[in-house]
Motif scaffolding. Structure first.
Motif, mmCIF file in Angstrom:
data_model
loop_
_atom_site.group_PDB
_atom_site.id
_atom_site.type_symbol
_atom_site.label_atom_id
_atom_site.label_comp_id
_atom_site.label_asym_id
_atom_site.label_seq_id
_atom_site.Cartn_x
_atom_site.Cartn_y
_atom_site.Cartn_z
ATOM 1 N N UNK A 83 70.440 -29.892 26.559
ATOM 2 C CA UNK A 83 70.294 -29.656 25.498
ATOM 3 C C UNK A 83 70.362 -28.173 25.218
ATOM 4 N N UNK A 84 70.689 -27.976 24.056
ATOM 5 C CA UNK A 84 70.775 -26.496 23.431
ATOM 6 C C UNK A 84 70.482 -26.305 22.109
ATOM 7 N N UNK A 85 69.984 -24.854 22.229
ATOM 8 C CA UNK A 85 69.270 -24.368 20.976
ATOM 9 C C UNK A 85 68.130 -25.328 20.295
ATOM 10 N N UNK A 86 67.522 -26.105 21.284
ATOM 11 C CA UNK A 86 66.415 -27.045 20.754
ATOM 12 C C UNK A 86 65.136 -26.114 20.340
ATOM 13 N N UNK A 87 64.919 -26.587 19.008
ATOM 14 C CA UNK A 87 63.664 -25.751 18.517
ATOM 15 C C UNK A 87 62.891 -26.899 17.597
ATOM 16 N N UNK A 88 61.529 -26.832 17.706
ATOM 17 C CA UNK A 88 60.575 -27.387 17.002
ATOM 18 C C UNK A 88 59.553 -26.598 16.291
ATOM 19 N N UNK A 89 59.447 -26.455 14.814
ATOM 20 C CA UNK A 89 58.563 -25.888 14.157
ATOM 21 C C UNK A 89 57.443 -26.880 13.633
ATOM 22 N N UNK A 90 56.110 -26.569 13.876
ATOM 23 C CA UNK A 90 55.193 -27.292 12.876
ATOM 24 C C UNK A 90 54.707 -26.281 12.088
ATOM 25 N N UNK A 91 55.255 -26.556 10.883
ATOM 26 C CA UNK A 91 54.789 -25.371 9.809
ATOM 27 C C UNK A 91 55.478 -24.099 10.213
ATOM 28 N N UNK A 92 54.696 -23.090 10.274
ATOM 29 C CA UNK A 92 55.204 -21.714 10.655
ATOM 30 C C UNK A 92 55.265 -21.522 12.301
ATOM 31 N N UNK A 93 54.387 -22.294 13.091
ATOM 32 C CA UNK A 93 54.065 -22.340 14.563
ATOM 33 C C UNK A 93 55.520 -22.927 15.156
ATOM 34 N N UNK A 94 56.055 -22.175 15.923
ATOM 35 C CA UNK A 94 57.193 -22.421 16.637
ATOM 36 C C UNK A 94 56.917 -22.961 18.106
ATOM 37 N N UNK A 95 56.977 -24.385 18.422
ATOM 38 C CA UNK A 95 56.444 -25.074 19.509
ATOM 39 C C UNK A 95 57.238 -24.847 20.664
ATOM 40 N N UNK A 96 58.663 -25.128 20.278
ATOM 41 C CA UNK A 96 59.805 -25.101 21.034
ATOM 42 C C UNK A 96 60.816 -24.200 20.234
ATOM 43 N N UNK A 97 61.495 -23.102 21.272
ATOM 44 C CA UNK A 97 62.026 -22.086 20.483
ATOM 45 C C UNK A 97 63.329 -21.791 21.435
ATOM 46 N N UNK A 98 64.444 -22.349 20.698
ATOM 47 C CA UNK A 98 65.866 -22.460 21.222
ATOM 48 C C UNK A 98 65.916 -22.562 22.481
ATOM 49 N N UNK A 99 65.508 -23.828 23.001
ATOM 50 C CA UNK A 99 65.704 -24.044 24.518
ATOM 51 C C UNK A 99 67.087 -24.519 24.799
ATOM 52 N N UNK A 100 67.367 -24.119 25.917
ATOM 53 C CA UNK A 100 68.674 -24.459 26.547
ATOM 54 C C UNK A 100 68.484 -25.013 28.032
ATOM 55 N N UNK A 101 68.946 -26.179 28.412
ATOM 56 C CA UNK A 101 68.429 -26.813 29.417
ATOM 57 C C UNK A 101 69.431 -27.803 29.860
ATOM 58 N N UNK A 102 69.902 -27.933 31.149
ATOM 59 C CA UNK A 102 70.800 -28.956 31.672
ATOM 60 C C UNK A 102 70.134 -29.430 33.028
#
Ligand SMILES: Nc1ncnc2c1ncn2[C@@H]1O[C@H](COP(=O)(O)OP(=O)(O)OP(=O)(O)O)[C@@H](O)[C@H]1O
Ligand SMILES: [Mg+2]
Lengths: 305, 365
Positions: free
Chosen positions: A7-26
């Motif tokens: 995964x690269x650059x994985x981001x999840x926002x709930x409204x303004x709240x950033x739950x997952x922030x540009x995650x890179x993982x192998x």
């Protein structure tokens, strides 16, 4: 293809709240990877995006070479999934739950029956096979959920807190299952809040506030947290003048107990003896300290702003 | 086929849910019995219609007096003689009193006036009861007015027709069918998908190789199998307990009912897709039921509704169902003669299921 998960650059926002922030993982094929982090760190959200259960705000995901969400249909046939919350049918029996999922994966007849009976045996659930899932104890529910996750012989297991609410002996049994499955080639991504379990992982990713703040084997993380291997020296004399990276000292009578960090214990230990000798400090004992992952995480989490 | 795997699973769950089973078995009985007790038999009030072409003071006074007669119940008002006749033909009322234009003026001018009464003669006891009641009303009416309008004379002209001979319970059977076939299936299936979301089972379900089609149609087919019993129970109770006669073919009656049942299930599953939890779904199912019930044309004829209410009536599938069912049951027509209503019901069912299919997201959010 050596990665089970990329995964690269994985981001999840709930409204303004950033739950997952540009995650890179192998995650490599064939490893047991532990995703750790405090409550609300974003582990479940990350896992849900990996499985295509939630749409990412940004970023790209590949599972076993399949792009998510485009090739999700192919990918999920090879993933065994256990959600954080019990998510099987409470008004179906243990057997019926497994049968339902087995059939959805296209298993049928005696093949399906044998598969279910084998798994029930493996998970020590055989005697409860006709009990309604809603009437099972917490630990039994977790075993059933694992059974359903395994019904189709997945090559990647994604387990979100599989041992939450499970007693210590069953937790050990779970990790025995995991190791056995792993030996047969199953890649496992698991989250847990138990540090003793984390020690069993080949690699660990530590998440905090949606970011991956450290990744590596348990030993690597320990070295990272303290800048090397930690040893404990018992000495007589004054050590403060020595060129050593000292974590803490404490006195017991006339003995000083010192914790110090070495870059590489196997290479530097002989030097220590010489160093102490040349300063006329009497060494009583020296031993490498096995730091708990708990200490490591508290230290690593404490370091981030 | 995954869809059948889902059907079997749903039926297993259904079997273990006593609440749903009771709802399927009991609601048709309860609704039928309530209507049967309230409106059944030959006893009780006789429904009549009024067409007031005069619309002046004394016509309202007369209507007031009619309302006070304990054996008569003004069930409908019409705007023309034609509408009045139709009320009888449809079996909604047993007689229609037509107050002609100039009624008030005539009485005031002391000239003789007429009342036209169209009576359904198919049940002699009822028609003679109606005639004597009307005679009594007009006599009383004249008596009350005698001080002001001495010597005037109201002439009653009877016009006999032969209506479809419907008992009160028969008149209500289409509505009972409509209520049962909308309320029960829609409410039951409305929780089918959102319950999975609420309980978390949806998350595991969509991690298996299952399609939207499998989920929607698996549940749809299972609930169809379960609720078809509803239709049969209601029809059988009507026929065998309340002696309701179906003039048209029973197969046609079942076909149109099945079609409406499918639409109700489609509506319910759409509600389920759109609802966040079971409570919301149940409320939505009841909410959509209310306008259907009010404006289906059984309590108040559609023609009498306001313009706005008419539009709503024309949007409720229940209206099309009850009108088609009534025609098959009371007028004895075939399903081909109600092809417009049938077509509307088919479109409704297809539309509901299609929208549900399009709106369902295989996601947890
Ligand atoms: N559907 C949602 N809507 C809004 N916020 C959400 C949603 N799901 C998760 N969050 C928020 O995102 C953050 C991360 O949640 P997540 O469940 O991923 O954490 P976690 O690391 O799994 O925690 P835990 O160890 O408690 O399971 C939390 O602050 C949570 O409140
Ligand atoms: Mg979580």
């Amino acid at each position: 293809m050596e990665y089970a998960i990329e995964i690269s650059g994985l981001t999840k926002k709930f409204g303004d709240f950033i739950a997952v922030d540009h995650l890179d993982l192998k995650v490599y094929k064939g490893e047991i990877f532990g995703l750790l982090g405090p409550n609300g760190a974003g582990k479940t959200t990350t896992i849900r995006m990996l499985c295509g259960l939630m749409a990412p705000t940004e970023g790209s995901i590949k599972i076993l070479g399949y792009k998510i969400p485009e090739e999700r249909n192919e990918a999920i046939r090879k993933i065994g999934y256990m959600a954080q919350r019990f998510s099987l049918y409470e008004d179906l029996t243990v057997y019926e739950n497994m049968e339902f999922y087995g059939k959805l994966y296209g298993l049928k007849g005696s093949l399906l029956r044998e598969r279910i009976l084998k798994l029930l045996d493996f998970l020590e659930l055989s005697e409860f096979k006709d009990r309604l899932a809603g009437k099972l104890s917490g630990g039994m529910k977790q075993r059933l959920a694992l059974g359903v996750a395994l019904i189709h012989n997945p090559s990647l297991l994604i387990l979100d807190e599989p041992t939450a609410g499970v007693d210590p002996s069953l937790r050990r049994a779970f990790w025995n299952y995991f190791r056995n499955l792993n030996k047969e080639g199953t890649t496992i991504l698991v989250t847990t809040h138990y540090m003793d379990e984390a020690e069993n992982c080949d690699r660990i990713g530590l998440m905090s506030k949606g970011k991956l703040i450290a990744i590596g084997s348990p030993r690597e993380l320990k070295r990272k947290a303290f800048g090397g291997d930690v040893i404990e020296l018992k000495i007589k004399g004054d050590i403060n003048s020595l060129p050593l990276k000292i974590l803490e000292t404490r006195k017991e009578n006339d003995i000083t107990i010192v914790r110090a960090v070495l870059n590489d214990i196997s290479k530097e230990l002989p030097n220590i003896f010489n160093l102490l000798d040349s300063h006329n400090i009497k060494l009583i004992s020296v031993e490498p300290i096995n730091i708990s992952l708990e200490e490591v995480f508290i230290k690593l989490l404490g370091e981030i702003p | 086929m995954s869809v059948f795997v889902v059907v079997i699973k749903e039926l297993k769950q259904f079997r273990r849910d006593p609440r749903s089973l009771i709802m399927i078995a009991m609601i048709p009985l309860i609704v039928m019995i309530l209507f049967g007790m309230g409106y059944g038999g030959e006893k009780g009030k006789v429904n009549i219609g009024i067409v007031n072409l005069d619309k002046e003071a004394l016509s309202w006074t007369l209507i007031d007096s009619i309302m006070k007669v304990k054996d008569l119940n003004i069930k409908a008002y019409g705007n023309s003689i034609e509408e009045g006749r139709k009320l009888i033909e449809d079996g909604k009322v047993s007689a229609v009193i037509i107050i002609p234009n100039g009624f008030t003026y005539g009485i005031i001018k002391n000239s003789s006036v007429q009342l036209l009464v169209i009576v359904d003669e198919s049940i002699p006891t009822i028609s003679s009861m109606i005639k004597s009641s009307i005679l009594y009303v007009t006599y009383k009416f004249q008596e009350e007015l005698s001080l002001r309008a001495q010597g005037n004379f109201i002439e009653i002209i009877y016009n006999s027709v032969y209506g479809p001979t419907v008992t009160n319970i028969e008149a209500f059977t289409p509505l009972v069918m409509g209520i049962v076939l909308q309320l029960v299936p829609t409410t039951l299936i409305s929780i089918a998908i959102c319950r999975e979301k609420e309980k978390g089972t949806f998350e595991q379900l969509i991690m298996s190789p299952i399609s939207k089609f499998d989920i929607i149609f698996g549940k749809f087919i299972a609930f169809f199998i379960a609720t078809i019993a509803n239709m049969l129970i209601t029809l059988l109770v009507a026929i065998y307990v309340f002696n309701v006669s179906i003039k048209g073919s029973i197969i046609d009656a079942m076909l149109i009912s099945t079609l409406f049942l499918i639409g109700s299930l489609g509506l319910g599953i759409l509600i389920s897709v759109l609802s966040r939890n079971q409570l919301q779904a149940n409320q939505a199912a009841i909410f959509v039921f209310i306008p259907a019930l009010l404006f289906s044309g059984t309590f108040v004829p559609i023609d009498m509704l306001s313009y706005f209410a008419k539009i709503i009536a024309n949007l409720t599938p229940m209206y099309y169902f009850t009108s088609a069912f009534r025609d098959i049951m009371i007028r004895g027509v075939s399903i081909w003669d109600v092809s417009w209503q049938t077509l509307v019901l088919i479109i409704y069912a297809v539309l509901m299921l299609t929208i549900a299919l399009k709106t369902l997201k295989l996601r947890v959010d």
